[in-house]
Motif scaffolding. Structure first.
Motif: not given
Ligand code: FRU
Length: 494
Positions: A46-47, A63, A77, A109-110, A170-171, A226-227, A290, A307, A311
């Motif tokens: 993913n990201d 990711q 992961q 995570y990211s 996050r991120d 996100e991100c 994304y 990406w 999701p």
């Protein structure tokens, strides 16, 4: 995913070789592998993460959940690490950040990367869950040295969540300003279930202070951002993020989650007001885009990579043990208040067998390779409907259609008949652009199972996955004579 797991691993090297071989074999049977897009050797990508320039090379991570589709039901992961000299050919260095500390037991995570004092600093989120399955996020810093060794600091930079917010935190995206200050934006969810981005500051990459949310005009705009990404172009602050929970509005917000940007004032500890002059604009009009991340190269270019996936969508490659790819890297510039995205110059070095076709050639159909670039331009006097069908099979039952509707000056992408159907609940037809001028320029990249369309020199971009059968290698043009004034074709050979 975690609930059904029978084996949990924190280091890639501990995972039995038979399982890696099983995955390799499964992936090798895929008819959908691409040639100039980053894909995981197996499992779920993913990201993009840690996109940066360090020690003479471009570093990119993503990711990675490599055994998501393994029979063995394994959980792991983390980040996968790649390096490149030109953004097109990537060397895989295998696992990067691994979920091997107590602060990331449920996934590394990211996060992002920044070269600081001879090391590549990686700032990311450690995801954990306690016995009650409550999530506790940690914001962690690790460093990569010139030998390729990643070392994690003993303690997280930020533990848990500040008051007023949920556990969705996050991120981090880190950057440094001319004053030497370090900042990061981190995606977060407020207690009232709306999304935001928190800005944190440090003078030396330690002792991060939470400043406050970035203030924008978007008070209630989805339930989570996100991100986040932030950078400056032409003296403006550009804030890109991926909000979740927007409802479709006309042609906008058609995917499950969105990605877009705001342009405003520069952010710093002295100014947390973006004070944006225009509204949120989506960065990509395609079906699959994304969580993009950007970096600046030593030559000054700002490059973004996303990406090419979303999701919760199920992709046909999952039957072959993998899922997801990244977009082509794109160069970002700011023109008249809009972000322009162009294919990076380096792709030109991989153009082979240039052919100049006439419109008549295209009308009777041309045969292509699996990976190619097709550039067309319309005549300024020919405002008439046309259809460009790519990846067509011989029976003409399979095709990916770009359609121009002249009275509305609209360009559409239709993947209803592109091959193996997927994610059809989000529609199969997308409006890519409207109010187009008379000369329309399209630069189209096809890579076996993806299409990226750059419209009018990057004013609009649309990225989508498609899954045609292997022999769907024809292109047809249907339109009035003399609609096209220029057609260029190259194989892309990487
Ligand atoms: C976005 C995202 C991030 C998170 C990562 C986990 O796709 O949900 O917010 O850090 O994926 O893989």
């Amino acid at each position: 995913m975690m609930e059904e797991v029978t084996e949990k691993y924190f280091k890639y090297e501990q995972i039995p070789i038979e399982i890696k071989e099983e995955m390799k074999e499964k992936v090798s049977r895929s008819p959908f592998r691409q040639s100039f897009h980053v894909e995981a050797p197996s499992g779920y990508l993913n990201d993009p993460n840690g996109f940066s320039f360090y020690n003479g090379k471009i570093h990119l991570f993503y990711q990675w959940t490599p055994f998501k589709y393994s029979e063995a039901n394994i959980w792991y992961q983390g980040w996968h690490h790649l390096v490149s000299e030109d953004l097109i050919c990537w060397e895989s260095l295998g696992p990067g950040v691994e979920p091997d500390t107590d602060y990331e037991t449920h996934g590394s995570y990211s996060g992002s990367g920044l070269s600081v004092d001879g090391e590549l600093l990686l700032f990311y989120t450690g995801n954990t869950r306690n016995e009650l399955s409550q999530r506790i996020p940690y914001q962690i810093i690790a460093t990569l040295d010139t030998e390729g060794k990643i070392t994690k600091r003993d303690f997280p930079e930020i533990t848990g969540v500040p008051d007023g917010y949920t556990d969705h935190f996050r991120d981090p995206k880190i950057w440094q300003t001319d004053t030497g200050d370090f900042y990061a934006l981190i995606g977060i969810q407020r207690q009232n279930k709306t999304g935001a981005a928190l800005m944190v500051h440090s003078s030396n990459t330690y002792n991060w202070e939470i400043l406050s949310e970035v203030k924008t005009n978007l008070i209630e705009f989805g339930y989570m951002w996100e991100c986040p990404d932030y950078f400056e172009l032409e003296g403006q602050g550009i804030f890109i993020f991926s909000p979740q929970g927007l409802t479709p509005e006309g042609p906008n917000y058609q995917n499950i989650y969105q990605t877009g940007y705001l342009i405003g004032d520069k952010l710093s500890k002295d100014n947390l007001y973006l004070n944006e002059k225009s509204s949120f604009k989506e960065l990509d009009q395609g079906f699959d885009f994304y969580a993009p991340q950007s970096t600046q190269l030593p030559d000054g270019r700002r490059i973004v990579i996303g990406w090419m996936g979303l999701p919760e969508s199920v992709y046909p490659t999952e039957n072959f043990g993998y899922c997801g790819c990244l977009t082509m890297p794109r160069e970002l510039t700011l023109v008249d208040g809009d972000l322009i995205q162009k294919p990076i110059e380096e792709i030109k070095n991989y153009r082979k067998n240039q052919k100049e076709f006439s419109q008549a050639d295209l009308s009777s159909g041309i045969e292509t390779e699996a990976a190619f670039e097709l550039m067309i331009q319309t005549n300024n006097s020919s405002n008439s409907d046309f259809v460009l069908d790519l990846c067509c099979n011989k029976e003409y039952t399979e095709y990916t259609r770009i359609e121009y509707i002249s009275d509305k000056k609209e360009l559409w992408l239709d993947r209803k008949f592109s091959g193996t159907p997927f994610a059809t609940e989000f529609g199969t037809r997308r409006l890519l652009a409207e109010d187009l001028g008379e000369e329309i320029h399209l630069d189209i990249f096809i890579d076996t199972s993806s299409i990226e369309i750059f419209i009018d020199h990057g004013k609009t971009v649309a990225s989508s996955r498609i899954f045609p059968t292997t022999d769907s290698r024809h292109v047809f043009f249907v339109g009035k004579e003399e609609t096209l004034c220029k057609i260029d074709y190259w194989n892309i050979d990487v």
